[in-house]
Design an enzyme around this catalytic site. Structure first.
Site, PDB file in Angstrom:
ATOM      1  N   CYS A  38     -24.385 -37.090  45.908  1.00 41.37           N
ATOM      2  CA  CYS A  38     -24.704 -38.529  45.872  1.00 41.37           C
ATOM      3  C   CYS A  38     -25.336 -38.922  44.547  1.00 41.37           C
ATOM      4  O   CYS A  38     -25.483 -40.102  44.257  1.00 41.37           O
ATOM      5  CB  CYS A  38     -25.626 -38.913  47.022  1.00 41.37           C
ATOM      6  N   CYS A 108     -30.592 -36.271  52.934  1.00 44.53           N
ATOM      7  CA  CYS A 108     -31.543 -36.975  52.059  1.00 44.53           C
ATOM      8  C   CYS A 108     -32.949 -36.405  52.249  1.00 44.53           C
ATOM      9  O   CYS A 108     -33.730 -36.339  51.292  1.00 44.53           O
ATOM     10  CB  CYS A 108     -31.556 -38.462  52.366  1.00 44.53           C
TER      11      CYS A 108
HETATM   12 FE1  FES Z   1     -28.471 -39.263  48.266  1.00 46.13          FE
HETATM   13 FE2  FES Z   1     -29.677 -40.202  50.371  1.00 46.13          FE
HETATM   14  S1  FES Z   1     -27.630 -40.557  49.795  1.00 46.13           S
HETATM   15  S2  FES Z   1     -30.446 -38.848  48.912  1.00 46.13           S
END
Ligand code: FES
Length: 153
Positions: A38, A108
Protein backbone atom coordinates in the site's frame (compact mmCIF):
# COMPACT_ATOMS: atom_id res chain seq x y z
CA UNK A 1 -13.56 -12.10 18.24
CA UNK A 2 -16.28 -12.17 15.62
CA UNK A 3 -15.67 -10.86 12.14
CA UNK A 4 -15.81 -7.09 11.97
CA UNK A 5 -17.10 -5.38 8.86
CA UNK A 6 -17.20 -1.77 10.01
CA UNK A 7 -14.99 0.52 12.01
CA UNK A 8 -15.74 0.41 15.72
CA UNK A 9 -16.41 3.57 17.71
CA UNK A 10 -12.96 3.22 19.23
CA UNK A 11 -11.31 3.05 15.81
CA UNK A 12 -13.24 6.13 14.72
CA UNK A 13 -12.27 7.93 17.92
CA UNK A 14 -8.55 7.18 17.53
CA UNK A 15 -8.68 8.03 13.83
CA UNK A 16 -10.47 11.36 14.37
CA UNK A 17 -8.52 12.26 17.47
CA UNK A 18 -5.22 10.39 17.33
CA UNK A 19 -3.12 10.35 20.49
CA UNK A 20 0.64 10.84 20.55
CA UNK A 21 1.18 12.17 17.05
CA UNK A 22 4.56 13.82 16.61
CA UNK A 23 8.23 13.29 17.29
CA UNK A 24 10.39 12.88 20.37
CA UNK A 25 13.61 14.84 20.24
CA UNK A 26 16.61 12.69 21.18
CA UNK A 27 14.38 9.62 21.41
CA UNK A 28 15.83 6.50 23.01
CA UNK A 29 14.76 4.51 19.99
CA UNK A 30 13.32 5.33 16.58
CA UNK A 31 11.92 2.81 14.13
CA UNK A 32 10.53 3.21 10.63
CA UNK A 33 8.69 0.51 8.74
CA UNK A 34 6.73 0.40 5.53
CA UNK A 35 4.32 -1.77 3.67
CA UNK A 36 5.33 -2.00 0.02
CA UNK A 37 1.87 -3.11 -1.09
CA UNK A 38 0.00 0.00 0.00
CA UNK A 39 3.07 2.26 0.22
CA UNK A 40 2.28 3.36 3.76
CA UNK A 41 5.05 4.26 6.18
CA UNK A 42 5.13 4.48 9.96
CA UNK A 43 7.77 6.02 12.22
CA UNK A 44 7.73 5.40 15.96
CA UNK A 45 9.68 7.26 18.65
CA UNK A 46 10.17 5.82 22.13
CA UNK A 47 11.50 7.57 25.21
CA UNK A 48 12.84 4.92 27.60
CA UNK A 49 14.20 5.77 31.06
CA UNK A 50 17.11 4.27 33.03
CA UNK A 51 14.79 1.63 34.54
CA UNK A 52 13.98 0.58 30.97
CA UNK A 53 10.40 1.79 31.19
CA UNK A 54 8.77 3.40 28.16
CA UNK A 55 7.98 6.90 29.39
CA UNK A 56 6.67 8.31 26.13
CA UNK A 57 5.80 7.17 22.64
CA UNK A 58 4.97 9.19 19.56
CA UNK A 59 4.36 8.35 15.95
CA UNK A 60 4.23 9.87 12.50
CA UNK A 61 2.70 8.15 9.54
CA UNK A 62 1.93 8.34 5.89
CA UNK A 63 -0.74 5.77 6.49
CA UNK A 64 -4.42 5.06 6.11
CA UNK A 65 -7.05 5.68 8.77
CA UNK A 66 -6.66 2.22 10.27
CA UNK A 67 -2.89 2.73 10.50
CA UNK A 68 -3.47 6.02 12.33
CA UNK A 69 -5.99 4.49 14.75
CA UNK A 70 -3.86 1.43 15.49
CA UNK A 71 -0.71 3.51 16.02
CA UNK A 72 -2.59 5.85 18.30
CA UNK A 73 -3.81 2.92 20.40
CA UNK A 74 -0.41 1.18 20.26
CA UNK A 75 1.36 4.25 21.65
CA UNK A 76 -1.20 4.46 24.45
CA UNK A 77 -0.70 0.77 25.30
CA UNK A 78 3.09 0.89 25.23
CA UNK A 79 3.47 3.88 27.55
CA UNK A 80 4.40 2.93 31.11
CA UNK A 81 5.44 -0.60 30.11
CA UNK A 82 8.85 -2.16 30.59
CA UNK A 83 10.70 -2.90 27.36
CA UNK A 84 9.87 -6.60 27.83
CA UNK A 85 6.17 -5.88 28.34
CA UNK A 86 6.22 -3.54 25.34
CA UNK A 87 6.71 -6.71 23.29
CA UNK A 88 3.17 -7.76 24.30
CA UNK A 89 1.72 -4.84 22.32
CA UNK A 90 1.10 -7.00 19.28
CA UNK A 91 -1.20 -6.18 16.41
CA UNK A 92 -3.67 -8.62 17.99
CA UNK A 93 -3.55 -6.76 21.31
CA UNK A 94 -4.01 -3.43 19.54
CA UNK A 95 -6.94 -4.72 17.50
CA UNK A 96 -8.61 -6.13 20.58
CA UNK A 97 -8.18 -2.81 22.37
CA UNK A 98 -9.90 -1.15 19.39
CA UNK A 99 -12.77 -3.70 19.34
CA UNK A 100 -11.52 -5.17 16.07
CA UNK A 101 -10.77 -4.08 12.53
CA UNK A 102 -12.32 -5.09 9.22
CA UNK A 103 -10.28 -8.00 7.75
CA UNK A 104 -8.89 -5.97 4.85
CA UNK A 105 -7.42 -3.53 7.36
CA UNK A 106 -5.75 -6.03 9.67
CA UNK A 107 -2.38 -5.61 7.94
CA UNK A 108 -2.45 -1.90 8.82
CA UNK A 109 -2.24 -2.77 12.52
CA UNK A 110 1.01 -4.58 11.84
CA UNK A 111 2.69 -1.31 10.87
CA UNK A 112 2.26 -0.08 14.45
CA UNK A 113 3.51 -3.32 16.00
CA UNK A 114 6.51 -3.51 13.70
CA UNK A 115 7.37 0.18 14.16
CA UNK A 116 7.44 -0.35 17.94
CA UNK A 117 9.69 -3.37 17.46
CA UNK A 118 11.97 -1.39 15.14
CA UNK A 119 12.22 1.42 17.73
CA UNK A 120 12.96 -1.13 20.48
CA UNK A 121 15.59 -2.69 18.24
CA UNK A 122 17.20 0.71 17.72
CA UNK A 123 17.22 1.25 21.49
CA UNK A 124 18.66 -2.22 22.17
CA UNK A 125 21.44 -1.62 19.64
CA UNK A 126 22.35 1.69 21.26
CA UNK A 127 22.27 0.18 24.77
CA UNK A 128 23.95 -3.01 23.69
CA UNK A 129 21.26 -5.20 25.24
CA UNK A 130 19.08 -8.08 24.07
CA UNK A 131 15.29 -7.91 24.38
CA UNK A 132 13.71 -11.36 24.54
CA UNK A 133 11.82 -12.28 21.40
CA UNK A 134 12.84 -9.15 19.49
CA UNK A 135 13.98 -9.74 15.93
CA UNK A 136 15.79 -7.32 13.61
CA UNK A 137 13.31 -5.09 11.79
CA UNK A 138 12.39 -5.79 8.19
CA UNK A 139 11.97 -3.05 5.62
CA UNK A 140 8.70 -4.33 4.31
CA UNK A 141 6.25 -5.87 6.75
CA UNK A 142 4.74 -8.07 4.07
CA UNK A 143 7.98 -10.07 4.22
CA UNK A 144 7.02 -11.42 7.64
CA UNK A 145 3.57 -12.85 6.86
CA UNK A 146 3.40 -13.93 10.49
CA UNK A 147 0.96 -11.45 11.80
CA UNK A 148 -2.30 -12.25 13.44
CA UNK A 149 -5.22 -12.58 11.08
CA UNK A 150 -8.80 -12.20 12.15
CA UNK A 151 -10.68 -15.51 12.30
CA UNK A 152 -12.31 -16.31 8.98
CA UNK A 153 -9.84 -14.31 6.93
FE1 FES B 1 -1.60 0.69 4.18
FE2 FES B 1 -3.56 0.71 5.88
S1 FES B 1 -3.72 0.51 3.74
S2 FES B 1 -1.47 0.79 6.29
Amino acid sequence: MSQVTEYSDKVMDHFSNPRNVGEIENASGVGTVGNAKCGDIMRMYLDIDDDRIVRDAKFKTFGCGAAIATSSMATELVKGKSIEDAMTVTNKAVMEALDGLPPVKVHCSLLAEQAIHAALWDYAQKENIVIDGLKPPVNDIEETEEYYQMPGE
